[in-house]
Design an enzyme around this catalytic site. Structure first.
Site, PDB file in Angstrom:
ATOM      1  N   ASP A   1       0.803  -1.220   0.000  1.00  0.00           N
ATOM      2  CA  ASP A   1       0.000   0.000   0.000  1.00  0.00           C
ATOM      3  C   ASP A   1       0.841   1.276   0.000  1.00  0.00           C
ATOM      4  O   ASP A   1       2.004   1.278   0.430  1.00  0.00           O
ATOM      5  CB  ASP A   1      -0.876   0.031   1.250  1.00  0.00           C
ATOM      6  CG  ASP A   1      -2.071  -0.896   1.153  1.00  0.00           C
ATOM      7  OD1 ASP A   1      -2.117  -1.718   0.222  1.00  0.00           O
ATOM      8  OD2 ASP A   1      -2.945  -0.803   2.030  1.00  0.00           O
ATOM      9  N   ASP A   2       0.193   2.347  -0.431  1.00  0.00           N
ATOM     10  CA  ASP A   2       0.603   3.747  -0.237  1.00  0.00           C
ATOM     11  C   ASP A   2       1.568   4.292  -1.264  1.00  0.00           C
ATOM     12  O   ASP A   2       1.870   5.484  -1.242  1.00  0.00           O
ATOM     13  CB  ASP A   2       1.208   3.988   1.157  1.00  0.00           C
ATOM     14  CG  ASP A   2       0.241   3.683   2.278  1.00  0.00           C
ATOM     15  OD1 ASP A   2      -0.937   3.422   1.990  1.00  0.00           O
ATOM     16  OD2 ASP A   2       0.660   3.698   3.449  1.00  0.00           O
TER      17      ASP A   2
ATOM     18  N   HIS B   1      -6.123   3.312  -4.040  1.00  0.00           N
ATOM     19  CA  HIS B   1      -6.002   3.562  -2.596  1.00  0.00           C
ATOM     20  C   HIS B   1      -6.271   5.032  -2.282  1.00  0.00           C
ATOM     21  O   HIS B   1      -5.738   5.562  -1.317  1.00  0.00           O
ATOM     22  CB  HIS B   1      -4.601   3.153  -2.137  1.00  0.00           C
ATOM     23  CG  HIS B   1      -4.482   2.863  -0.667  1.00  0.00           C
ATOM     24  ND1 HIS B   1      -5.441   2.199   0.052  1.00  0.00           N
ATOM     25  CD2 HIS B   1      -3.497   3.154   0.234  1.00  0.00           C
ATOM     26  CE1 HIS B   1      -5.056   2.071   1.317  1.00  0.00           C
ATOM     27  NE2 HIS B   1      -3.886   2.664   1.464  1.00  0.00           N
TER      28      HIS B   1
ATOM     29  N   HIS C   1      -4.877   9.585   0.494  1.00  0.00           N
ATOM     30  CA  HIS C   1      -4.916   8.720   1.686  1.00  0.00           C
ATOM     31  C   HIS C   1      -5.634   9.386   2.865  1.00  0.00           C
ATOM     32  O   HIS C   1      -5.125   9.407   3.982  1.00  0.00           O
ATOM     33  CB  HIS C   1      -3.506   8.314   2.097  1.00  0.00           C
ATOM     34  CG  HIS C   1      -3.456   7.036   2.886  1.00  0.00           C
ATOM     35  ND1 HIS C   1      -3.739   6.977   4.233  1.00  0.00           N
ATOM     36  CD2 HIS C   1      -3.157   5.766   2.526  1.00  0.00           C
ATOM     37  CE1 HIS C   1      -3.601   5.734   4.667  1.00  0.00           C
ATOM     38  NE2 HIS C   1      -3.258   4.980   3.642  1.00  0.00           N
TER      39      HIS C   1
ATOM     40  N   TYR D   1      -6.514   3.189   5.866  1.00  0.00           N
ATOM     41  CA  TYR D   1      -6.697   2.815   7.272  1.00  0.00           C
ATOM     42  C   TYR D   1      -7.712   1.690   7.459  1.00  0.00           C
ATOM     43  O   TYR D   1      -8.104   1.384   8.586  1.00  0.00           O
ATOM     44  CB  TYR D   1      -7.114   4.027   8.116  1.00  0.00           C
ATOM     45  CG  TYR D   1      -6.278   5.250   7.899  1.00  0.00           C
ATOM     46  CD1 TYR D   1      -4.987   5.335   8.406  1.00  0.00           C
ATOM     47  CD2 TYR D   1      -6.775   6.317   7.160  1.00  0.00           C
ATOM     48  CE1 TYR D   1      -4.210   6.455   8.187  1.00  0.00           C
ATOM     49  CE2 TYR D   1      -6.005   7.438   6.936  1.00  0.00           C
ATOM     50  CZ  TYR D   1      -4.718   7.508   7.451  1.00  0.00           C
ATOM     51  OH  TYR D   1      -3.962   8.619   7.231  1.00  0.00           O
TER      52      TYR D   1
ATOM     53  N   HIS E   1       3.700  -2.520   3.073  1.00  0.00           N
ATOM     54  CA  HIS E   1       3.751  -1.161   2.525  1.00  0.00           C
ATOM     55  C   HIS E   1       5.040  -0.926   1.754  1.00  0.00           C
ATOM     56  O   HIS E   1       6.091  -1.455   2.119  1.00  0.00           O
ATOM     57  CB  HIS E   1       3.644  -0.128   3.647  1.00  0.00           C
ATOM     58  CG  HIS E   1       2.350  -0.203   4.402  1.00  0.00           C
ATOM     59  ND1 HIS E   1       2.149  -1.096   5.420  1.00  0.00           N
ATOM     60  CD2 HIS E   1       1.184   0.485   4.243  1.00  0.00           C
ATOM     61  CE1 HIS E   1       0.903  -0.958   5.877  1.00  0.00           C
ATOM     62  NE2 HIS E   1       0.301  -0.015   5.174  1.00  0.00           N
TER      63      HIS E   1
END
Length: 279
Positions: free
Chosen positions: A99-100, A150, A154, A191, A244
């Protein structure tokens, strides 16, 4: 284990998996039961734009879900009330997700490791990060990885208006389509904070919501060995692993992948990506 020994054992594993039925690796996704969806799962860390200070997130939430049975949108993607948690199918199939990102400090190393073992993974990217690192999105596409949405920046979706939620998701779909060649088919809420609007807009945009089964908690920087242990102890058929490649110092995540990926393969797991069955 020497590299040539590892590769020999891996070839044997792949041969066995093919005989056992490669259909399982296509990975139909199964929605978790009510009990499974309520199982606590620590969240992902927030994405950070390139060149900005990396600050710890104020929110550490478990996945939140909406209410009511799944409905179908006009395009055929169901409007769910809970995210999908794992893959189903024959064989010891697992999915690795990151992720991210993309982040030029860590994503290339993760891609290098995946390429070394000829493994595909899922990357849930933030549109803002893609805007700074379009070359990495192109590389994900070229190397056969699945790119998911995503959001753009964020945010915590449960604190946004419906218009802002849709904008966050739609802008990210657009930039992924431009750089990846196709619109994303998967969505993950930052989250793990899901709500009705996220499920509805995700379905309208043609995306299925995917959460995770095993959280490495790598955003806490627990140590490379701890991350490896969490993946190996949580390994099981159908598991979706959350890690991540951005949002902070992810050097431990990079090193951990180099250790646990060959171990998973050597233990008989087929690390692959899910495939959508279109209506």
């Amino acid at each position: 284990m020497q590299k040539d020994q590892l590769l020999t054992r891996r070839r044997a594993l792949l041969t066995g998996a093919a005989v056992g039925g490669a259909a399982g690796t296509a990975g139909l996704l199964a929605k978790g039961s009510g009990t499974e969806a309520a199982r606590p799962a620590a969240p992902a860390a927030g994405a950070q734009a390139a060149g900005r200070p990396l600050q710890p997130s104020a929110y550490r939430l478990r996945p939140l879900t909406g209410y009511g049975p799944p409905r179908a949108d006009p395009g055929g993607t169901p409007v769910r009330s809970a995210p999908l948690l794992r893959v189903s199918g024959r064989g010891s199939t697992m999915v690795l997700t990151f992720d991210d990102g993309p982040d030029p400090r860590y994503t290339p190393d993760i891609l290098d490791t995946l390429a070394a073992y000829d493994v595909r993974a899922m990357f849930f990217v933030c549109g803002e990060m893609v805007s700074y690192n379009k070359d990495l999105l192109a590389r994900m596409s070229d190397e056969g990885h699945v790119v998911g949405n995503h959001t753009w920046s964020h945010p915590l979706l449960t604190r946004l208006s419906r218009g802002r939620i849709r904008s966050e998701m739609e802008r990210t779909c657009d930039i992924i389509e431009k750089g990846h060649g196709e619109r994303p088919q998967w969505f993950r809420a930052p989250y793990g904070a899901w709500n009705r609007a996220a499920f509805q807009f995700g379905a309208e945009l043609g995306m299925e919501p995917l959460a995770w089964t095993v959280d490495t908690l790598d955003w806490t920087s627990p140590g490379t060995r701890t991350i490896v242990d969490r993946v190996e102890n949580g390994a099981a058929p159908g598991v979706v692993v959350l890690s991540h490649d951005a949002g902070g110092d992810r050097s431990q995540s990079v090193r951990a992948l180099r250790e646990y990926l060959p171990e998973l393969l050597d233990s008989g797991y087929r690390v692959t990506v899910p495939r959508r069955h279109h209506v």
